[in-house]
Enzyme design. Structure first.
Site, PDB file in Angstrom:
ATOM      1  N   ASP A   8       0.875  -1.175   0.000  1.00 23.17           N
ATOM      2  CA  ASP A   8       0.000   0.000   0.000  1.00 23.17           C
ATOM      3  C   ASP A   8       0.915   1.230   0.000  1.00 23.17           C
ATOM      4  O   ASP A   8       2.135   1.125  -0.195  1.00 23.17           O
ATOM      5  CB  ASP A   8      -0.991  -0.050   1.179  1.00 23.17           C
ATOM      6  CG  ASP A   8      -0.351   0.254   2.539  1.00 23.17           C
ATOM      7  OD1 ASP A   8       0.900   0.376   2.614  1.00 23.17           O
ATOM      8  OD2 ASP A   8      -1.090   0.363   3.532  1.00 23.17           O
ATOM      9  N   HIS A   9       0.340   2.389   0.243  1.00 20.31           N
ATOM     10  CA  HIS A   9       1.124   3.637   0.228  1.00 20.31           C
ATOM     11  C   HIS A   9       2.199   3.633   1.316  1.00 20.31           C
ATOM     12  O   HIS A   9       3.275   4.209   1.135  1.00 20.31           O
ATOM     13  CB  HIS A   9       0.198   4.846   0.388  1.00 20.31           C
ATOM     14  CG  HIS A   9      -0.703   4.746   1.593  1.00 20.31           C
ATOM     15  ND1 HIS A   9      -1.756   3.839   1.656  1.00 20.31           N
ATOM     16  CD2 HIS A   9      -0.698   5.396   2.780  1.00 20.31           C
ATOM     17  CE1 HIS A   9      -2.359   3.959   2.826  1.00 20.31           C
ATOM     18  NE2 HIS A   9      -1.738   4.883   3.534  1.00 20.31           N
ATOM     19  N   CYS A  65       3.178  -2.937   4.072  1.00 18.22           N
ATOM     20  CA  CYS A  65       2.310  -1.800   4.398  1.00 18.22           C
ATOM     21  C   CYS A  65       3.063  -1.006   5.462  1.00 18.22           C
ATOM     22  O   CYS A  65       4.286  -1.181   5.614  1.00 18.22           O
ATOM     23  CB  CYS A  65       0.917  -2.239   4.859  1.00 18.22           C
ATOM     24  SG  CYS A  65       0.866  -3.234   6.365  1.00 18.22           S
ATOM     25  N   GLY A  66       2.396  -0.129   6.178  1.00 11.55           N
ATOM     26  CA  GLY A  66       3.124   0.696   7.149  1.00 11.55           C
ATOM     27  C   GLY A  66       3.858  -0.144   8.182  1.00 11.55           C
ATOM     28  O   GLY A  66       5.028   0.082   8.479  1.00 11.55           O
ATOM     29  N   THR A  67       3.159  -1.131   8.715  1.00 16.31           N
ATOM     30  CA  THR A  67       3.733  -1.992   9.752  1.00 16.31           C
ATOM     31  C   THR A  67       3.994  -3.417   9.282  1.00 16.31           C
ATOM     32  O   THR A  67       4.697  -4.161   9.980  1.00 16.31           O
ATOM     33  CB  THR A  67       2.751  -2.111  10.936  1.00 16.31           C
ATOM     34  OG1 THR A  67       1.521  -2.643  10.415  1.00 16.31           O
ATOM     35  CG2 THR A  67       2.497  -0.769  11.592  1.00 16.31           C
ATOM     36  N   ILE A  69       1.585  -5.452   9.318  1.00 21.52           N
ATOM     37  CA  ILE A  69       0.530  -6.226   9.993  1.00 21.52           C
ATOM     38  C   ILE A  69      -0.685  -6.422   9.089  1.00 21.52           C
ATOM     39  O   ILE A  69      -1.171  -7.549   8.902  1.00 21.52           O
ATOM     40  CB  ILE A  69       0.115  -5.538  11.318  1.00 21.52           C
ATOM     41  CG1 ILE A  69       1.280  -5.511  12.306  1.00 21.52           C
ATOM     42  CG2 ILE A  69      -1.084  -6.247  11.925  1.00 21.52           C
ATOM     43  CD1 ILE A  69       1.019  -4.659  13.560  1.00 21.52           C
ATOM     44  N   GLY A  70      -1.185  -5.332   8.528  1.00 18.98           N
ATOM     45  CA  GLY A  70      -2.404  -5.415   7.719  1.00 18.98           C
ATOM     46  C   GLY A  70      -2.244  -6.333   6.518  1.00 18.98           C
ATOM     47  O   GLY A  70      -3.118  -7.172   6.239  1.00 18.98           O
ATOM     48  N   HIS A  98      11.250 -23.050   9.943  1.00 19.99           N
ATOM     49  CA  HIS A  98      10.196 -23.730  10.701  1.00 19.99           C
ATOM     50  C   HIS A  98       8.835 -23.690  10.015  1.00 19.99           C
ATOM     51  O   HIS A  98       8.047 -24.629  10.148  1.00 19.99           O
ATOM     52  CB  HIS A  98      10.035 -23.077  12.084  1.00 19.99           C
ATOM     53  CG  HIS A  98      11.124 -23.446  13.034  1.00 19.99           C
ATOM     54  ND1 HIS A  98      11.036 -23.214  14.395  1.00 19.99           N
ATOM     55  CD2 HIS A  98      12.338 -24.014  12.839  1.00 19.99           C
ATOM     56  CE1 HIS A  98      12.140 -23.628  14.990  1.00 19.99           C
ATOM     57  NE2 HIS A  98      12.954 -24.117  14.063  1.00 19.99           N
ATOM     58  N   ARG A 133       8.522 -33.096  12.648  1.00 26.04           N
ATOM     59  CA  ARG A 133       7.642 -32.181  13.370  1.00 26.04           C
ATOM     60  C   ARG A 133       7.283 -30.941  12.559  1.00 26.04           C
ATOM     61  O   ARG A 133       6.135 -30.484  12.584  1.00 26.04           O
ATOM     62  CB  ARG A 133       8.227 -31.814  14.734  1.00 26.04           C
ATOM     63  CG  ARG A 133       9.421 -30.909  14.736  1.00 26.04           C
ATOM     64  CD  ARG A 133       9.908 -30.721  16.166  1.00 26.04           C
ATOM     65  NE  ARG A 133      10.811 -29.597  16.304  1.00 26.04           N
ATOM     66  CZ  ARG A 133      12.089 -29.597  15.928  1.00 26.04           C
ATOM     67  NH1 ARG A 133      12.609 -30.680  15.349  1.00 26.04           N
ATOM     68  NH2 ARG A 133      12.844 -28.522  16.102  1.00 26.04           N
ATOM     69  N   HIS A 134       8.209 -30.385  11.813  1.00 22.73           N
ATOM     70  CA  HIS A 134       7.899 -29.186  11.038  1.00 22.73           C
ATOM     71  C   HIS A 134       6.943 -29.506   9.887  1.00 22.73           C
ATOM     72  O   HIS A 134       6.016 -28.748   9.627  1.00 22.73           O
ATOM     73  CB  HIS A 134       9.180 -28.538  10.518  1.00 22.73           C
ATOM     74  CG  HIS A 134      10.048 -28.001  11.615  1.00 22.73           C
ATOM     75  ND1 HIS A 134       9.557 -27.154  12.593  1.00 22.73           N
ATOM     76  CD2 HIS A 134      11.355 -28.204  11.913  1.00 22.73           C
ATOM     77  CE1 HIS A 134      10.532 -26.851  13.436  1.00 22.73           C
ATOM     78  NE2 HIS A 134      11.636 -27.483  13.048  1.00 22.73           N
TER      79      HIS A 134
HETATM   80  C1  RB5 Z   1      -1.985   2.886   6.496  1.00 26.55           C
HETATM   81  O1  RB5 Z   1      -1.965   4.138   7.102  1.00 26.55           O
HETATM   82  C2  RB5 Z   1      -1.599   1.810   7.495  1.00 26.55           C
HETATM   83  O2  RB5 Z   1      -2.676   1.575   8.342  1.00 26.55           O
HETATM   84  C3  RB5 Z   1      -1.215   0.550   6.759  1.00 26.55           C
HETATM   85  O3  RB5 Z   1      -0.145   0.825   5.925  1.00 26.55           O
HETATM   86  C4  RB5 Z   1      -0.761  -0.618   7.611  1.00 26.55           C
HETATM   87  O4  RB5 Z   1       0.209  -0.264   8.526  1.00 26.55           O
HETATM   88  C5  RB5 Z   1      -1.827  -1.434   8.194  1.00 26.55           C
HETATM   89  O5  RB5 Z   1      -1.592  -2.459   8.858  1.00 26.55           O
END
Ligand code: RB5
Length: 144
Positions: A8-9, A65-67, A69-70, A98, A133-134
């Protein structure tokens, strides 16, 4: 190796750096966007990259993405995808060793270009530890 990559951005800048780096290492890089810094929705890009890997068009995938996570949450909703959020050298290694991760997620706002290059290379170079196991655990993931 054919490597699909999408962001993403929040990951757009880091994606450009990784595309050039991985192509320079001889990989075939499939850039699935986004194509600019304007705000977009990360689930769209996580899904796009995951479907490219799950469908066999790419061997592995990287989402940003930013983190991280998403896009990792989005990618892991696609059947056959094991996407690991990588935040250190050891996580890059164990994602393959693993978990046989066929995708990794990186944080564009939490990862330096040097870390992203190094973690991608570690992940790509590390083989899955085939062994009772793996393999059993990854098979359980694949059944879900
Ligand atoms: C966008 O601002 C941010 O929420 C996205 O890049 C990401 O970090 C989501 O998990």
């Amino acid at each position: 190796m054919r490597i699909a990559i999408a962001s993403d951005h929040g990951g757009f800048e880091l994606k450009g750096i990784l595309v050039a780096h991985l192509a320079g290492l001889g990989h075939e890089v499939i850039d699935l966007g986004t194509d600019g810094p304007d705000s977009v929705d990360y689930p769209v890009y996580g899904k796009k990259c995951a479907e490219c890997v799950a469908g066999g068009t790419a061997d592995k995938g990287i989402v940003i993405c930013g983190t991280g996570i998403g896009v990792s949450i989005a990618a892991n909703k696609v059947r056959g995808i094991r996407c690991a959020l990588v935040t250190s050298d050891v996580m890059a290694e164990l994602a393959s060793d693993h978990n046989d991760a066929n995708m990794i997620a990186l944080g564009g706002r939490t990862t330096t270009p040097d870390e992203a290059k190094r973690w991608s290379e570690i992940w790509l170079a590390t083989p899955f530890s085939r062994g009772e196991r793996h393999e059993r655990r990854v098979a359980l993931l694949n059944e879900m």
